[in-house]
Design an enzyme around this catalytic site. Structure first.
Site, PDB file in Angstrom:
ATOM      1  N   LYS A   1      -6.929   6.131  10.732  1.00 16.71           N
ATOM      2  CA  LYS A   1      -8.319   6.015  11.163  1.00 16.71           C
ATOM      3  C   LYS A   1      -8.313   6.151  12.680  1.00 16.71           C
ATOM      4  CE  LYS A   1      -9.790   2.868   7.494  1.00 16.71           C
ATOM      5  NZ  LYS A   1     -10.388   1.545   7.190  1.00 16.71           N
TER       6      LYS A   1
ATOM      7  N   ASP B   1      -5.855  -0.478  -1.840  1.00 15.09           N
ATOM      8  CA  ASP B   1      -6.644  -1.323  -2.744  1.00 15.09           C
ATOM      9  C   ASP B   1      -7.940  -1.812  -2.128  1.00 15.09           C
ATOM     10  OD1 ASP B   1      -5.236  -3.128  -0.883  1.00 15.09           O
ATOM     11  OD2 ASP B   1      -6.131  -4.711  -2.119  1.00 15.09           O
TER      12      ASP B   1
ATOM     13  N   GLY C   1       0.763  -1.245   0.000  1.00 13.97           N
ATOM     14  CA  GLY C   1       0.000   0.000   0.000  1.00 13.97           C
ATOM     15  C   GLY C   1       0.790   1.289   0.000  1.00 13.97           C
TER      16      GLY C   1
ATOM     17  N   GLU D   1       3.763   4.117   6.152  1.00 15.01           N
ATOM     18  CA  GLU D   1       2.531   3.350   5.908  1.00 15.01           C
ATOM     19  C   GLU D   1       1.559   4.158   5.069  1.00 15.01           C
ATOM     20  OE1 GLU D   1       0.936   0.766   5.742  1.00 15.01           O
ATOM     21  OE2 GLU D   1       1.006  -0.525   7.502  1.00 15.01           O
TER      22      GLU D   1
ATOM     23  N   PHE E   1     -14.059   2.700   4.788  1.00 15.46           N
ATOM     24  CA  PHE E   1     -13.163   2.015   3.863  1.00 15.46           C
ATOM     25  C   PHE E   1     -12.783   2.957   2.726  1.00 15.46           C
ATOM     26  CE2 PHE E   1     -11.886  -0.821   0.444  1.00 15.46           C
ATOM     27  CZ  PHE E   1     -10.964  -1.587   1.124  1.00 15.46           C
TER      28      PHE E   1
ATOM     29  N   ASP F   1      -4.858   1.505  10.652  1.00 16.82           N
ATOM     30  CA  ASP F   1      -6.251   1.194  10.995  1.00 16.82           C
ATOM     31  C   ASP F   1      -6.280   0.705  12.448  1.00 16.82           C
ATOM     32  OD1 ASP F   1      -8.854   0.372  11.118  1.00 16.82           O
ATOM     33  OD2 ASP F   1      -8.792  -0.912   9.366  1.00 16.82           O
TER      34      ASP F   1
HETATM   35  P1  IMP Z   1      -3.904  -2.297  10.555  1.00 17.91           P
HETATM   36  O1  IMP Z   1      -2.872  -3.373  10.727  1.00 17.91           O
HETATM   37  O2  IMP Z   1      -5.270  -2.736  11.044  1.00 17.91           O
HETATM   38  O3  IMP Z   1      -3.502  -0.963  11.104  1.00 17.91           O
HETATM   39  O4  IMP Z   1      -4.146  -2.142   9.002  1.00 17.91           O
HETATM   40  C1  IMP Z   1      -3.226  -1.550   8.214  1.00 17.91           C
HETATM   41  C2  IMP Z   1      -3.257  -2.066   6.798  1.00 17.91           C
HETATM   42  O5  IMP Z   1      -4.573  -2.484   6.372  1.00 17.91           O
HETATM   43  C3  IMP Z   1      -2.887  -0.935   5.890  1.00 17.91           C
HETATM   44  O6  IMP Z   1      -1.517  -0.935   5.634  1.00 17.91           O
HETATM   45  C4  IMP Z   1      -3.701  -1.201   4.638  1.00 17.91           C
HETATM   46  O7  IMP Z   1      -2.944  -2.003   3.753  1.00 17.91           O
HETATM   47  C5  IMP Z   1      -4.910  -1.969   5.101  1.00 17.91           C
HETATM   48  N1  IMP Z   1      -6.098  -1.098   5.231  1.00 17.91           N
HETATM   49  C6  IMP Z   1      -6.627  -0.609   6.383  1.00 17.91           C
HETATM   50  N2  IMP Z   1      -7.707   0.152   6.149  1.00 17.91           N
HETATM   51  C7  IMP Z   1      -7.873   0.161   4.796  1.00 17.91           C
HETATM   52  C8  IMP Z   1      -8.827   0.809   3.930  1.00 17.91           C
HETATM   53  O8  IMP Z   1      -9.751   1.555   4.337  1.00 17.91           O
HETATM   54  N3  IMP Z   1      -8.652   0.588   2.596  1.00 17.91           N
HETATM   55  C9  IMP Z   1      -7.662  -0.207   2.095  1.00 17.91           C
HETATM   56  N4  IMP Z   1      -6.747  -0.825   2.876  1.00 17.91           N
HETATM   57  C10 IMP Z   1      -6.848  -0.637   4.219  1.00 17.91           C
HETATM   58 MG    MG Z   2      -0.485  -1.304   4.025  1.00 16.92          MG
END
Ligand code: IMP
Ligand code: MG
Length: 190
Positions: A140, A168, A53, A108, A161, A112
C-alpha cells in the site's frame, strides 16, 4: 487444479469484489520468481515467510523459483479482528534455522504501515545474515509510515482493505484464490 473464483464474496457480513485475478497473480509471481532465480544464482537463499498472511504467496513463489532454496517462518501478532492495525507488533514464533551468514529473503503478504517489516528487519539484522531483502505480494504505497527497503513488490495498491490469497478479515477469507477489495471503499481511491 482449478480453484473457486467468484467475482464477489461476502466476508463477515461485508461485500468484497475481485481486485487482482488468479491469472494476474500467478503471472506476476512467476516474473518475481524468475528475477529471484537470476539474483540468487549459486547462493541458496532462505525464504522466511511472515505468518499467517504470507503462507499462500510463499507457497506459490517458491514453486516459481527453480534454484535451490530453503524455507522458514516468523510469526507476528496480527491486526486482531479489526481492519486497521493496533500499531503494536509482537513476535509469536522465531525462525528455527541459523541464518547467520545466509542470504535471507523475507516474504510478506502486504506492507501497509511498514511496522511489521521494520520490526522483523531489526530482529534479522541482529543475526548477521550475509544479505537481507524483502519480497511482498502487495504494497500500500501511500500507507507506509516506517521506512523499509522492499526490493521485490508484486503489486502496488491504493490504501484500501483487501482480502484473500492468505490475507484475512477477522481470520476469514484466507482461502480465497484471488485478491478482493472491500466494495464500499472500492470507488473512493483511498
Ligand atoms: P504493517 O505492519 O502496517 O505494514 O501491516 C502489515 C500486516 O497487516 C500484514 O502482514 C497483514 O497481515 C496486515 N494487513 C495490512 N493491510 C491489510 C489488508 O488490507 N487486509 C488484510 N490484512 C492486512
Ligand atoms: Mg502479514
Amino acid at each position: 487444479m482449478s480453484f473457486y473464483l467468484p467475482d464477489e464474496v461476502v466476508c463477515n457480513g461485508e461485500k468484497f469484489k475481485v481486485m487482482i485475478s488468479e491469472a494476474e497473480l500467478q503471472k506476476r509471481i512467476g516474473e518475481i520468481g524468475a528475477q529471484i532465480d537470476r539474483d540468487y544464482e549459486g547462493k541458496k537463499p532462505i525464504l522466511i515467510g511472515v505468518l499467517n498472511g504470507a503462507f499462500i504467496f510463499l507457497a506459490d513463489l517458491m514453486r516459481h523459483i527453480t534454484i535451490p532454496c530453503e524455507v522458514d517462518f516468523y510469526k507476528l501478532s496480527s491486526y486482531g479482528d479489526a481492519k486497521v492495525s493496533s500499531g503494536e507488533v509482537q513476535q509469536r514464533k522465531d525462525v528455527d534455522a541459523n541464518i547467520t551468514g545466509r542470504h535471507v529473503i523475507l516474504v510478506e503478504d502486504i506492507i501497509d504501515s511498514g511496522l511489521s517489516a521494520s520490526y522483523i528487519t531489526n530482529i534479522v539484522d541482529q543475526k548477521k545474515p550475509a544479505s537481507v531483502e524483502w519480497v511482498t505480494l502487495l504494497k500500500k504505497t501511500e500507507a507506509l509510515k516506517y521506512h523499509v527497503d522492499i526490493k521485490y513488490v508484486c503489486f502496488e495498491i491504493p490504501t484500501l482493505f483487501v482480502l484473500g490469497y492468505g490475507l484475512d478479515y477477522a481470520q476469514e477469507g484466507r482461502n480465497l484464490a484471488q485478491i478482493y477489495v472491500i466494495e464500499d471503499e472500492a470507488g473512493k481511491g483511498k
